[in-house]
Scaffold this active site. Structure first.
Site, PDB file in Angstrom:
ATOM      1  N   LYS A 128      41.325  32.578  42.757  1.00  0.00           N
ATOM      2  CA  LYS A 128      40.053  32.345  41.966  1.00  0.00           C
ATOM      3  C   LYS A 128      39.712  30.751  41.661  1.00  0.00           C
ATOM      4  CE  LYS A 128      39.182  36.805  40.190  1.00  0.00           C
ATOM      5  NZ  LYS A 128      39.023  37.831  39.172  1.00  0.00           N
ATOM      6  N   LYS A 210      39.959  40.798  51.342  1.00  0.00           N
ATOM      7  CA  LYS A 210      39.574  42.145  50.603  1.00  0.00           C
ATOM      8  C   LYS A 210      38.224  41.958  50.125  1.00  0.00           C
ATOM      9  CE  LYS A 210      40.230  40.817  46.086  1.00  0.00           C
ATOM     10  NZ  LYS A 210      40.653  40.855  44.745  1.00  0.00           N
ATOM     11  N   LYS A 213      34.004  41.581  45.006  1.00  0.00           N
ATOM     12  CA  LYS A 213      32.607  41.425  44.224  1.00  0.00           C
ATOM     13  C   LYS A 213      32.114  39.988  44.164  1.00  0.00           C
ATOM     14  CE  LYS A 213      34.113  44.107  40.065  1.00  0.00           C
ATOM     15  NZ  LYS A 213      34.574  43.656  39.087  1.00  0.00           N
TER      16      LYS A 213
HETATM   17  P1  TYM Z   1      38.211  44.093  39.004  1.00  0.00           P
HETATM   18  O1  TYM Z   1      37.104  44.236  38.024  1.00  0.00           O
HETATM   19  O2  TYM Z   1      38.233  42.896  40.022  1.00  0.00           O
HETATM   20  O3  TYM Z   1      38.366  45.485  39.902  1.00  0.00           O
HETATM   21  C1  TYM Z   1      38.447  46.770  39.327  1.00  0.00           C
HETATM   22  C2  TYM Z   1      39.323  47.669  40.225  1.00  0.00           C
HETATM   23  O4  TYM Z   1      38.853  47.687  41.502  1.00  0.00           O
HETATM   24  C3  TYM Z   1      40.062  47.442  42.203  1.00  0.00           C
HETATM   25  N1  TYM Z   1      39.507  46.865  43.442  1.00  0.00           N
HETATM   26  C4  TYM Z   1      39.813  47.226  44.762  1.00  0.00           C
HETATM   27  N2  TYM Z   1      40.644  48.280  45.324  1.00  0.00           N
HETATM   28  C5  TYM Z   1      40.688  48.496  46.598  1.00  0.00           C
HETATM   29  N3  TYM Z   1      40.062  47.578  47.485  1.00  0.00           N
HETATM   30  C6  TYM Z   1      39.312  46.530  47.043  1.00  0.00           C
HETATM   31  N4  TYM Z   1      38.878  45.765  47.963  1.00  0.00           N
HETATM   32  C7  TYM Z   1      39.199  46.335  45.443  1.00  0.00           C
HETATM   33  N5  TYM Z   1      38.714  45.406  44.941  1.00  0.00           N
HETATM   34  C8  TYM Z   1      38.877  45.674  43.715  1.00  0.00           C
HETATM   35  C9  TYM Z   1      40.887  46.669  41.345  1.00  0.00           C
HETATM   36  O5  TYM Z   1      42.428  46.726  41.828  1.00  0.00           O
HETATM   37  C10 TYM Z   1      41.004  47.130  40.275  1.00  0.00           C
HETATM   38  O6  TYM Z   1      41.633  48.403  39.819  1.00  0.00           O
HETATM   39  N6  TYM Z   1      41.960  42.277  36.378  1.00  0.00           N
HETATM   40  C11 TYM Z   1      41.374  43.462  36.524  1.00  0.00           C
HETATM   41  C12 TYM Z   1      40.719  43.966  35.218  1.00  0.00           C
HETATM   42  C13 TYM Z   1      41.837  44.447  34.160  1.00  0.00           C
HETATM   43  C14 TYM Z   1      42.652  45.468  34.154  1.00  0.00           C
HETATM   44  C15 TYM Z   1      42.957  45.389  33.022  1.00  0.00           C
HETATM   45  C16 TYM Z   1      42.941  46.422  35.001  1.00  0.00           C
HETATM   46  C17 TYM Z   1      41.681  43.847  32.850  1.00  0.00           C
HETATM   47  N7  TYM Z   1      42.520  44.430  32.178  1.00  0.00           N
HETATM   48  C18 TYM Z   1      44.056  46.192  32.483  1.00  0.00           C
HETATM   49  C19 TYM Z   1      43.906  47.374  34.667  1.00  0.00           C
HETATM   50  C20 TYM Z   1      44.465  47.156  33.565  1.00  0.00           C
HETATM   51  C21 TYM Z   1      40.229  43.209  37.594  1.00  0.00           C
HETATM   52  O7  TYM Z   1      39.669  42.092  37.535  1.00  0.00           O
HETATM   53  O8  TYM Z   1      39.705  44.198  38.091  1.00  0.00           O
END
Ligand code: TYM
Length: 347
Positions: A128, A210, A213
């Protein structure tokens, strides 16, 4: 078993408590089938078996530039996406991170037991920051500590996430262990729950990246809100590999990705899909994949339209969720403050 923290039963004769699940998602960008297949769908499928807390992590979204309007609109939209996907407030607590102040308070206390070097190794930070370490926010750097606070605040056993979050969960365990060693057993060490299929859905444009968003190319992702025609167009244009056989393999990253999307939405295995398309070529496979995705997203989109017509519903559910989360978080923070020796209790 009876000695387990937070057991729902009063005595050893009652069943052990259900495992605690926590997961989060950022209200930024548009939510795509990677988020759905890698995370949201698993939350929904497993919610009856666990004691669940799901969090819209708005404070994490502030680690990259946002606008007030963009953020607040996205929070409600994401709440509706999660509800439309099947998150059931009867079975799961759904709330917004900034509604429960204990997250930021615990983050600070955990900062004090987190090593700078550990944060510098985080691959998500490197991705990032994109080499601009001097200009990105400090929030982006300590992002994983806030994530650790989210998880540890609720005595979480399992964290269902996509593959990209694995390193953050490992860091959470390290931070919890370091805190426990310094102050005494306080936090449960959580385990990541990463499924063998769907944990890393790749970009349709470039199967070495990957699906994300924040991808500037609209054709890289299928958004959960894309219209049927947009979905058909994006899948028709999706990159394929050389050759014409519909088979997965290390030398066929694009087909491997499309096959795994197909298998997950059709509830089949990848070999079953390969057999179905043996000798049929890419065109027929992609046309069927597009129809499958359209069909699977249709009920979610229908429910989403209903929910978005009445934003008061999500607002009320989020307020109730915050109330329930706050009770748990407050009790945990009393324990944590007492361990550390801050926030009163100086007797
Ligand atoms: P975020 O918002 O980027 O994504 C949310 C969830 O979607 C999954 N994900 C994917 N899975 C498969 N293929 C992909 N291309 C893909 N892109 C995203 C992510 O792995 C995630 O599970 N840091 C985290 C948010 C967070 C969090 C937490 C997660 C904050 N606190 C505590 C778990 C526990 C994040 O940015 O997810």
């Amino acid at each position: 078993m009876g000695a387990e923290r937070g057991a729902t039963g009063e005595g050893p004769h009652l069943p052990a408590r259900r495992k605690r699940v926590f997961s989060g998602i950022q209200p930024s960008g548009s939510f795509h089938i990677g988020n759905y297949l890698g995370a949201i769908r698993n939350w929904v499928d497993q919610q009856a078996a666990y004691d669940n807390v799901f969090c819209i992590v708005d404070l994490h979204a502030l680690s990259l530039p946002t606008t007030r309007e963009g953020l607040s609109g996205n929070i409600l939209h994401l709440a509706n996406v999660l509800l439309a996907s099947g998150i059931d407030p009867e079975q799961s607590i759904l709330f917004v991170q900034s509604d429960v102040r204990e997250h930021t308070e615990l983050c600070w206390l955990l900062n004090s037991v987190t090593q700078f070097g550990d944060l510098r190794r985080m691959t998500q930070f490197k991705d990032k920051a994109g080499g601009k370490d001097e200009q990105v926010s400090a929030a982006l750097f300590v992002y994983p500590v806030l994530q650790a606070a989210d998880i540890l605040l609720y005595d979480t056993d399992l964290v269902p996430v996509g593959e990209d979050q694995k390193q953050h969960i490992e860091l959470t365990r390290d931070v919890a262990a370091r805190f426990n060693a310094r102050y005494g057993e306080t936090f449960v060490l959580p385990a990541p729950d990463i499924k063998p299929q769907g944990a890393r859905i790749m970009s349709l444009d470039d199967p070495t990246k990957k699906m994300s968003k924040s991808d500037p190319s609209a054709n890289a992702t299928v958004a959960l809100t894309d219209t049927p025609d947009t979905i058909r167009k994006k899948i028709r244009r999706a990159v394929t590999d050389s050759g014409s056989d519909v088979i997965a393999g290390p030398d066929k990253p694009a087909l491997t990705n499309l096959l795994s999307i197909f298998a997950l939405f059709a509830d089949l295995t990848v070999p079953e899909v390969e057999t179905r398309y043996a000798g049929k070529g890419y065109g027929a496979f992609k046309a069927d994949l597009a129809e499958l995705v359209v069909e699977r997203l249709a009920p979610i989109q229908e429910r989403l339209a209903e929910l978005e017509a009445d934003p008061a519903v999500a607002a009320r559910l989020l307020a109730e969720g915050a109330e329930r989360a706050r009770l748990r978080a407050a009790a945990k923070m009393d324990e944590v403050r007492d361990r550390v020796g801050v926030g009163g209790g100086r007797s």
